[in-house]
Design a protein around this motif. Structure first.
Motif, short mmCIF file in Angstrom:
data_model
loop_
_atom_site.label_atom_id
_atom_site.label_comp_id
_atom_site.label_asym_id
_atom_site.label_seq_id
_atom_site.Cartn_x
_atom_site.Cartn_y
_atom_site.Cartn_z
N CYS A 156 7.31 2.99 -22.50
CA CYS A 156 6.92 3.68 -21.59
C CYS A 156 5.14 3.65 -21.89
N MET A 198 1.75 8.47 -7.98
CA MET A 198 2.06 7.61 -9.08
C MET A 198 0.71 6.63 -9.28
N VAL A 234 6.94 7.64 -14.91
CA VAL A 234 6.94 8.09 -13.45
C VAL A 234 8.50 8.43 -13.21
N ASP A 247 10.85 10.09 -10.72
CA ASP A 247 11.06 10.08 -9.03
C ASP A 247 12.20 10.51 -8.81
N LEU A 273 12.21 5.90 -6.72
CA LEU A 273 11.41 4.83 -6.17
C LEU A 273 11.76 3.97 -4.59
N VAL A 312 5.02 0.82 -9.68
CA VAL A 312 5.43 0.88 -10.82
C VAL A 312 5.52 -0.39 -11.58
N VAL A 338 10.01 4.18 -16.06
CA VAL A 338 10.40 5.22 -14.87
C VAL A 338 11.83 5.68 -14.98
#
Length: 285
Positions: free
Chosen positions: A17, A115, A126, A128, A132, A141, A148
Motif C-alpha cells: 500500500c 481518491m 483507498v 471504497d 471502485l 487507483v 485498495v
C-alpha cells in the motif's frame, strides 16, 4: 481470471500500500478518524483538521497499524456530502499526517476525485464502500501504487437498511467480492494490493450480519486478506441493547471473533482496547 490461492486460505499475505508493505502474519488494527463536523464539536477553538490530526496521532500511540480518514458518513440514512466539502475536510488531514506519521493512511471515500487528490496528498490506501464501481475510480487507483479495499454494499447509505434482502447472503456477498476482485485484477492491479470487506451493516439485517460472521472462513477462502468493520455497529446494539457509546465490549468480542476466523484488518474506533485483545489472539494462535 480467478485466483488460484483458494487452496491456501491461511497463506501469509504481504499487503502493498503506497510506500508501505504490511506483513499480515497477525491481525492489524485500522483506527477510524472521522473528519465530520458532528465528530468534532470543538466550540470553534480548533479547526477540525487540528483535532483530526491530534486524534489520529493518539490512535497511533495506542497501537493503530493503519489510519482510515473519512469526510462523509456512510451510516444508514446519512446525508450526502458535496465533493468540495469532502475534499476540504480530508485533504489537509492527509497532507499533515503523511508528513508526520509512519503508518499507512487510508482514505475512506467512493468519490473518484477525492481518491485522486487524497493519493496526491499522500494516502496509501483507498477504502471504497462501492468497490471502485464509480466511473474512473478503477483508473485512478490503477495509475497509482496504493492499496485498495473493496467492500460489499446492497443499495446506498440512504436506502441500504430499508429492506435488505438476500436468498443466501454469504454466497451472494462472496460472489460480489470475487467479481470485483477479478475486475480489479483485469485492470492490472496486483493481488497484493487488494483487501476485501464483507460490509457489515451495509444493506444487511441482524441475521445477515451474524451469518457473515459465522461464515467468515468462506469469504477467507477467496484467498485475499479480509477487512472487517463491526466497531460500534447497530447489529451489536441489537444483540446487547447498548447504544453507540455502550458498545465497547461488544465491539471487542466481534473483533476477537473476526480475527480468530481469519480477518487480517480490524477497523475500529477503540484502538487501545482492540490492540490488547488482538495481542491475546495472536499469542494463542
Amino acid at each position: 481470471m480467478q485466483s488460484n490461492s483458494q487452496s491456501h486460505p491461511h497463506a501469509q499475505h504481504e499487503f502493498l500500500c503506497g510506500k508501505y508493505t504490511l506483513t499480515l502474519n497477525r491481525p492489524h488494527v485500522m483506527g477510524i478518524v472521522n473528519v465530520t463536523p458532528d465528530s468534532f464539536s470543538d466550540g470553534g477553538k480548533f479547526s477540525s483538521t487540528d483535532l483530526a490530526v491530534e486524534h489520529a496521532l493518539k490512535l497511533i500511540a495506542e497501537g493503530a497499524d493503519i489510519l482510515d480518514i473519512g469526510g462523509e458518513s456512510t451510516r444508514p440514512g446519512a446525508a450526502v456530502v458535496s465533493l468540495d466539502e469532502e475534499l476540504k475536510r480530508v485533504i489537509p488531514v492527509i497532507e499533515t499526517l503523511s508528513k508526520t506519521c509512519n503508518v499507512p493512511i487510508s482514505i475512506d471515500t467512493y468519490k473518484p476525485e477525492v481518491m485522486r487528490q487524497a493519493i496526491a496528498a499522500g494516502a496509501d490506501i483507498v477504502n471504497d464502500v462501492r468497490a471502485l464501481q464509480e466511473q474512473n475510480a478503477l483508473e485512478i487507483v490503477t495509475q497509482s501504487n496504493v492499496g485498495v479495499c473493496l467492500m460489499h454494499m446492497q443499495g446506498t447509505p440512504q436506502t441500504m437498511q430499508l429492506e435488505p434482502y438476500y436468498v443466501d447472503v454469504v454466497s451472494e456477498v462472496k460472489q460480489f467480492l470475487v467479481d470485483r476482485m477479478n475486475a480489479v485484477l483485469a485492470h492490472g492491479i496486483v493481488k497484493n494490493r487488494i483487501l476485501l470487506d464483507p460490509g457489515f451493516g451495509f444493506g444487511k439485517t441482524r441475521a445477515h450480519n451474524i451469518a457473515l460472521i459465522q461464515h467468515l472462513d468462506e469469504l477467507n477462502a477467496i484467498g485475499l486478506p479480509l477487512l472487517v468493520g463491526l466497531s460500534r455497529k447497530s447489529v451489536l446494539g441489537s444483540i446487547t441493547g447498548g447504544d453507540e457509546g455502550q458498545r465497547l465490549y461488544a465491539s471487542i468480542a466481534a473483533s476477537v471473533i473476526s480475527a480468530m476466523k481469519g480477518a487480517k484488518i480490524i477497523r475500529v474506533h477503540d484502538v487501545k482496547a482492540t490492540v490488547d485483545a488482538l495481542k491475546v489472539v495472536t499469542a494463542i494462535q
